[in-house]
Design a protein around this motif. Structure first.
Motif, mmCIF file in Angstrom:
data_model
loop_
_atom_site.group_PDB
_atom_site.id
_atom_site.type_symbol
_atom_site.label_atom_id
_atom_site.label_comp_id
_atom_site.label_asym_id
_atom_site.label_seq_id
_atom_site.Cartn_x
_atom_site.Cartn_y
_atom_site.Cartn_z
ATOM 1 N N GLN A 1 25.214 73.254 23.934
ATOM 2 C CA GLN A 1 24.844 71.904 23.518
ATOM 3 C C GLN A 1 23.615 71.940 22.617
ATOM 4 O OE1 GLN A 1 25.443 72.978 26.608
ATOM 5 N NE2 GLN A 1 26.635 71.522 27.801
ATOM 6 N N LEU B 1 25.894 62.051 22.992
ATOM 7 C CA LEU B 1 25.724 63.046 24.047
ATOM 8 C C LEU B 1 26.134 62.402 25.365
ATOM 9 C CD1 LEU B 1 23.059 63.160 21.940
ATOM 10 C CD2 LEU B 1 22.668 65.242 23.224
ATOM 11 N N LYS C 1 20.308 65.509 28.372
ATOM 12 C CA LYS C 1 20.756 64.849 27.145
ATOM 13 C C LYS C 1 19.568 64.261 26.368
ATOM 14 C CE LYS C 1 23.602 62.168 29.445
ATOM 15 N NZ LYS C 1 23.508 62.742 30.814
ATOM 16 N N ILE D 1 28.849 65.721 22.084
ATOM 17 C CA ILE D 1 28.299 66.855 22.822
ATOM 18 C C ILE D 1 28.370 66.519 24.301
ATOM 19 C CG2 ILE D 1 26.287 68.323 23.195
ATOM 20 C CD1 ILE D 1 25.376 67.739 20.388
#
Length: 308
Positions: free
Chosen positions: A68, A90, A98, A225
């Motif tokens: 990520q 995210l 995140k 993501i």
């Protein structure tokens, strides 16, 4: 003559009161005051407030999210370099990094002109004004929406959807939107939505309009993501990283393993956030006691927290 002067005075007072009620145009802040800003409404006035103490987190502080991290770092580097880049969503498990990853990217590229503007969900309807304000600026701006999700009919949903891809006015090439959410499609998904699915004679399934509408917003983010729950070993690695951050040595970190597992067991989660909270607690007490929140001497089985 006195009556006219009195009337003028009263009219001026009334105009002054009206000016305080009517919406005021968004004005530019001192862009050199900070690398991060918050969009805030004060009555009818909107302003960008500089963040005086920006979170100091760095990319090296974030562990067990390497794929990520690589994706967001690459996209942000392209953006800062003036190359094509995508708006980013995210999504995934809570407490997995995140928001921290976005803040770390800001710190990584702030020296190259990257700026972040945090906008609450309720203020997304004002996105066009914000984009107009920064248009033509030499800096590169990330509009940041944390923990984003919408209920049915919220006005910010349409505004964000239009700004991402659909408005007749194109957003400047110096603005991207980064959002975090625990919901993949940002909207609540109801059982009744499935009633709109259609089955063709050859066995294909086609979603109905309600499902298509809920998917359409998240699809307008060019880059997704995803974050996933941590295993026990990943959780312990993150806890160890934060304990190092707070100055504990390797012996103290090894001795803290049992306490870290108990802490996660009592919280019912082994996320990065829980690991950070454990490290703060242990470091705050000098790193010498096991961090069992209830004070119980619990024994962790060999399989650890695999059931959590």
């Amino acid at each position: 003559m006195f009556a006219v002067d009195s009337l003028i005075t009263r009219a001026e007072a009334l105009l002054a009161r009206l000016e305080g009620i009517l919406p005021q145009p968004l004005t530019a802040p001192d862009w050199a005051a900070s690398s991060a800003f918050r969009y805030r409404k004060r009555g009818s006035h909107a302003l960008l407030e500089p963040v005086r103490h920006v979170a100091r987190i760095r990319l090296a502080d974030l562990k067990e999210v390497e794929p990520q991290k690589d994706k967001l770092l690459r996209n942000t580097a392209q953006f800062v370099a003036g190359k094509p880049a995508n708006n980013v969503l995210l999504t995934g498990a809570r407490g997995t990094g995140k928001s921290s990853l976005i803040k770390a990217c800001l710190n990584e590229f702030a020296g190259q002109g990257l700026r972040l503007i945090e906008v609450d969900k309720a203020d997304l309807v004002n996105l066009p004004d914000l984009v107009d304000l920064v248009s033509g600026r030499p800096e590169r701006f990330i509009v940041y929406c944390d923990d984003l999700s919408f209920d049915e009919g919220e006005p910010g949903y349409k505004a964000l959807k239009s700004m991402l891809d659909g408005s007749v006015a194109e957003a400047g090439d110096n603005v991207l939107i980064y959002a975090t959410s625990n919901r993949r499609h940002l909207l609540p998904e109801q059982m009744r939505d499935n009633l709109g699915y259609k089955h063709t004679e050859d066995g294909e399934v086609h979603p109905g309009e309600a499902v298509e509408e809920k998917i359409s917003l998240s699809e307008r983010f060019g880059l997704w993501i995803s974050f996933y729950p941590f295993s026990q070993d990943e959780y312990l690695a993150i806890a160890g990283q934060w304990l190092r951050f707070f100055g504990l040595d390797e012996a103290a970190i090894a001795a803290a393993r049992q306490g870290a597992l108990i802490w996660a067991l009592e919280r019912g989660s082994r996320s990065g956030r829980v690991a950070y909270q454990f490290a703060r607690d242990l470091a705050g007490r000098g790193g010498t006691e096991p961090a069992a929140a209830s004070g119980n001497n619990k024994s962790i089985p060999p399989e650890g927290l695999d059931h959590v």
